[in-house]
Structure formats: structure tokens, C-alpha cells
Design a protein around this motif. Structure first.
Motif, PDB file in Angstrom:
ATOM      1  N   ASN A  56      13.516 -18.397 -21.187  1.00 28.08           N
ATOM      2  CA  ASN A  56      13.588 -19.060 -22.489  1.00 28.08           C
ATOM      3  C   ASN A  56      14.970 -18.991 -23.128  1.00 28.08           C
ATOM      4  OD1 ASN A  56      10.909 -19.861 -22.421  1.00 28.08           O
ATOM      5  ND2 ASN A  56      10.198 -17.981 -23.387  1.00 28.08           N
ATOM      6  N   ARG A  58      18.569 -20.059 -24.363  1.00 27.83           N
ATOM      7  CA  ARG A  58      19.150 -21.348 -24.768  1.00 27.83           C
ATOM      8  C   ARG A  58      20.579 -21.119 -25.222  1.00 27.83           C
ATOM      9  NH1 ARG A  58      13.977 -21.993 -27.468  1.00 27.83           N
ATOM     10  NH2 ARG A  58      14.951 -21.129 -29.312  1.00 27.83           N
ATOM     11  N   LYS A  59      21.320 -22.205 -25.222  1.00 23.03           N
ATOM     12  CA  LYS A  59      22.693 -22.167 -25.699  1.00 23.03           C
ATOM     13  C   LYS A  59      22.674 -21.783 -27.179  1.00 23.03           C
ATOM     14  CE  LYS A  59      26.785 -25.036 -26.109  1.00 23.03           C
ATOM     15  NZ  LYS A  59      27.359 -26.362 -25.889  1.00 23.03           N
ATOM     16  N   ASP A  61      22.021 -18.637 -28.260  1.00 27.20           N
ATOM     17  CA  ASP A  61      21.296 -17.371 -28.451  1.00 27.20           C
ATOM     18  C   ASP A  61      22.275 -16.213 -28.440  1.00 27.20           C
ATOM     19  OD1 ASP A  61      18.933 -18.736 -28.482  1.00 27.20           O
ATOM     20  OD2 ASP A  61      18.275 -18.107 -26.493  1.00 27.20           O
ATOM     21  N   LEU A  76      24.646 -22.542 -20.076  1.00 26.37           N
ATOM     22  CA  LEU A  76      23.700 -22.122 -19.051  1.00 26.37           C
ATOM     23  C   LEU A  76      24.171 -22.748 -17.738  1.00 26.37           C
ATOM     24  CD1 LEU A  76      20.441 -22.696 -21.079  1.00 26.37           C
ATOM     25  CD2 LEU A  76      21.548 -20.530 -20.619  1.00 26.37           C
ATOM     26  N   LYS A 105      17.575 -15.814 -31.834  1.00 24.35           N
ATOM     27  CA  LYS A 105      17.263 -17.057 -31.137  1.00 24.35           C
ATOM     28  C   LYS A 105      17.732 -18.233 -31.973  1.00 24.35           C
ATOM     29  CE  LYS A 105      14.592 -17.595 -28.092  1.00 24.35           C
ATOM     30  NZ  LYS A 105      14.922 -17.818 -26.699  1.00 24.35           N
ATOM     31  N   THR A 106      18.130 -19.297 -31.292  1.00 24.01           N
ATOM     32  CA  THR A 106      18.455 -20.536 -31.982  1.00 24.01           C
ATOM     33  C   THR A 106      17.203 -21.391 -32.035  1.00 24.01           C
ATOM     34  OG1 THR A 106      19.120 -21.531 -29.890  1.00 24.01           O
ATOM     35  CG2 THR A 106      20.858 -20.535 -31.226  1.00 24.01           C
ATOM     36  N   PRO A 108      14.881 -24.542 -31.320  1.00 21.27           N
ATOM     37  CA  PRO A 108      14.837 -25.476 -30.194  1.00 21.27           C
ATOM     38  C   PRO A 108      15.468 -26.810 -30.573  1.00 21.27           C
ATOM     39  CG  PRO A 108      12.685 -24.480 -30.569  1.00 21.27           C
ATOM     40  CD  PRO A 108      13.578 -24.056 -31.692  1.00 21.27           C
TER      41      PRO A 108
END
Length: 135
Positions: A56, A58-59, A61, A76, A105-106, A108
Motif C-alpha cells: 500500500n 504511495r508516492k 508517504d 515507486l 500516509k498521503t 489516495p
């Protein structure tokens, strides 16, 4: 008169010696069951949680690496590598499995697009104050 018969001469002992004694094997089985529930099972669940965390990523984070370095994922690269920015302009490539924790976390990307679309279509209503209500 002072000499007693040996224990091996009794018929009950002779029959037990030839067969499989499950009672003697039971402590080993119990030790394995306790070992499984106290050590193996929690480690399997922890491994599944870590794999879910890595899948999970993501760019954007903010992550903590196994070496104690805190950085932000900038790219990534593939299924096994990520590029992490640890300072302004300093980017390092890491193996994904070395990321131990996600600190922030960023959102979505899909949610960001929906929020932008909703903000464009909805008109902002002016904030009512007490003076407006009394008038």
C-alpha cells in the motif's frame, strides 16, 4: 526371601514395552502446540501486516527505514525498490522490505480527484454571522 522378583518379569510390563506409548509422546505434542500459538502464529500475522503495508505504499508517504532513516517516498521504482528523499535534494534507492513503518500516509489519488471535482462544482456559501441573522 530377601530377593524380590524383577519388575520385567511381570506380564503387564512385558506387554507395555513392546507397544507404542502415546502418553510418553504427549509432552512433545503439547510443546509443539504451545510453540505454534506463542511464536509461529503471531509471527505469521506480523509478516502479513508488513506485506500489506509494503503493497500500500504511495508516492508522498513518510516512512521509517530499517536503518532508522526517516524520509518521503518520491518514486515507486518497481515491485522491489522505492526512491526515498531523506533531505532536500538527497534521494536514495531502497529495497521495499527495508521500510519498517509508515509514519504519515498521503491521501489516495482517486480521493484527491473527487475532492477537486466536488470543490469546483459546489459553490461556497457565505458564512452567516449573528448580525446577518438579526437583520
Amino acid at each position: 526371601m530377601f530377593i524380590s522378583k524383577a519388575f520385567a518379569d511381570t506380564p503387564a510390563a512385558a506387554g507395555a514395552a513392546g507397544g507404542f506409548d502415546f502418553i510418553g509422546f504427549l509432552p512433545l505434542v503439547l510443546i509443539f502446540v504451545v510453540f505454534y500459538f506463542l511464536i509461529l502464529r503471531p509471527q505469521q500475522t506480523k509478516l502479513k501486516q508488513h506485506q500489506l503495508l509494503l503493497s500500500n505504499l504511495r508516492k508522498g508517504d513518510r516512512v521509517l527505514t530499517g536503518g532508522g532513516i526517516i524520509g518521503t517516498i518520491s518514486k515507486l521504482t518497481n515491485d522491489k525498490e522505492v526512491q526515498v528523499e531523506i533531505a532536500d535534494g538527497v534521494k536514495v534507492r531502497l529495497v521495499r522490505s527495508m521500510i519498517t513503518e509508515v509514519l504519515a500516509k498521503t491521501d489516495p489519488i482517486a480521493n484527491k480527484d473527487q475532492d477537486k471535482a466536488q470543490s469546483k462544482t459546489s459553490k461556497k456559501e457565505p458564512v452567516k454571522t449573528e448580525e446577518d441573522e438579526s437583520a
